[in-house]
Design an enzyme around this catalytic site. Structure first.
Site, PDB file in Angstrom:
ATOM      1  N   LEU A 103      32.269  30.908  31.766  1.00  8.52           N
ATOM      2  CA  LEU A 103      32.069  31.209  32.936  1.00  8.52           C
ATOM      3  C   LEU A 103      33.369  31.523  33.897  1.00  8.52           C
ATOM      4  CD1 LEU A 103      29.504  28.425  33.869  1.00  8.52           C
ATOM      5  CD2 LEU A 103      29.093  30.806  32.753  1.00  8.52           C
ATOM      6  N   GLU A 116      22.586  16.216  18.907  1.00  9.31           N
ATOM      7  CA  GLU A 116      22.489  16.972  20.216  1.00  9.31           C
ATOM      8  C   GLU A 116      21.169  16.886  20.858  1.00  9.31           C
ATOM      9  OE1 GLU A 116      24.229  21.108  19.958  1.00  9.31           O
ATOM     10  OE2 GLU A 116      25.395  20.515  18.519  1.00  9.31           O
ATOM     11  N   HIS A 156      28.499  20.456  23.636  1.00  9.88           N
ATOM     12  CA  HIS A 156      29.500  20.799  22.857  1.00  9.88           C
ATOM     13  C   HIS A 156      29.275  20.031  21.404  1.00  9.88           C
ATOM     14  CE1 HIS A 156      33.067  23.004  21.528  1.00  9.88           C
ATOM     15  NE2 HIS A 156      33.772  21.987  21.103  1.00  9.88           N
ATOM     16  N   ASN A 203      18.475  23.241  21.502  1.00  9.78           N
ATOM     17  CA  ASN A 203      18.740  22.327  22.411  1.00  9.78           C
ATOM     18  C   ASN A 203      18.192  22.603  23.813  1.00  9.78           C
ATOM     19  OD1 ASN A 203      20.924  20.239  21.997  1.00  9.78           O
ATOM     20  ND2 ASN A 203      21.828  22.200  21.190  1.00  9.78           N
TER      21      ASN A 203
HETATM   22  C1  GRF Z   1      24.881  23.929  19.798  1.00 12.77           C
HETATM   23  O1  GRF Z   1      25.411  23.577  18.514  1.00 12.77           O
HETATM   24  C2  GRF Z   1      25.612  23.424  20.899  1.00 12.77           C
HETATM   25  O2  GRF Z   1      26.298  22.312  20.914  1.00 12.77           O
HETATM   26  C3  GRF Z   1      26.481  24.730  20.933  1.00 12.77           C
HETATM   27  O3  GRF Z   1      26.026  25.853  20.669  1.00 12.77           O
HETATM   28  C4  GRF Z   1      24.937  25.690  19.939  1.00 12.77           C
HETATM   29  C5  GRF Z   1      23.414  25.958  20.345  1.00 12.77           C
HETATM   30  O4  GRF Z   1      22.328  25.784  19.764  1.00 12.77           O
HETATM   31  N1  GRF Z   1      27.309  24.878  22.335  1.00 12.77           N
HETATM   32  P1  GRF Z   1      21.063  26.014  20.217  1.00 12.77           P
HETATM   33  O5  GRF Z   1      21.006  27.546  20.937  1.00 12.77           O
HETATM   34  O6  GRF Z   1      20.768  24.958  21.268  1.00 12.77           O
HETATM   35  O7  GRF Z   1      20.164  25.952  19.172  1.00 12.77           O
END
Ligand code: GRF
Length: 196
Positions: A95, A176, A111, A15
């Protein structure tokens, strides 16, 4: 002026990579000025370095359970480079009120579920077990309750009859990577908008 953003990661950082890619567009309203992790081995740190973005690892382990002290160090690092907005992206530590309070209204998280459904872990497995026909992901503001803050944006994916946890996770992850940059752009533009 672009909004100065720090991305907090825990591992892979896909992400984060999507946010970095979006921020390469000169018209994007935010710039990623720091990628920070509590995990010095997070592979996303190498990805960020390769992209020319400053990184910082603040390992939580030397703090021996003093979560607030660890967050004081994170807070100082964010302020030292003039961060305005924090994006959690796979940052796996809950946190404390210190950091949530210090950055209230300025911390976003992504999320992998359609909140308020399935806060917490193993969201894809739980959605499959419940027989959901729709699943997805949510970008929300971070408040003290885990995965509870105001929702900024969501993306829906259909759950297919032959989906497994892995196929559903992969399908959601694609969304995402689209949703987070779009939600951050909207958020940054709203922050910059002059008061009436
Ligand atoms: C993602 O699925 C996000 O939604 C969750 O943790 C994962 C992180 O994946 N909070 P990355 O490290 O961004 O590949």
């Amino acid at each position: 002026m672009k909004i100065r953003v720090a991305v907090l990661i825990g591992g892979r950082g896909s992400n984060m990579d999507a946010l970095l890619a979006a921020a390469r567009d000169p018209a994007y309203p935010a710039e990623i000025v720091l990628v920070l992790s509590n995990n010095p081995a997070a592979s996303g740190l190498a990805t960020a370095t390769a992209a020319g973005v400053p990184i910082l690892a603040i390992d939580h382990r030397p703090y021996k359970g003093d979560r607030a002290a660890h967050e004081v160090a994170i807070d100082a690092a964010l302020r030292a480079v003039g961060v305005e907005v924090v994006c959690l992206a796979g940052y796996m530590r809950v946190l404390t009120p210190f950091l949530v309070g210090a950055w209230a209204g300025r911390i976003l998280n992504i999320h992998p579920s359609l909140l308020p459904a399935y806060p917490g872990l193993h969201t894809h497995r739980r959605a499959l077990e419940a027989g959901e026909t729709q699943h997805g992901c949510t970008v929300h503001l971070v408040t003290q309750g885990v995965d509870e803050g105001p929702i900024l944006a969501q993306a829906v994916v259909p759950v297919l009859p032959d989906d497994t946890e892995a196929t559903l996770a992969a399908c959601v992850l694609i969304q995402e990577h689209r949703l987070y940059p779009a939600a951050l752009a909207d958020f940054a533009r709203a922050l910059r908008r002059p008061l009436p």
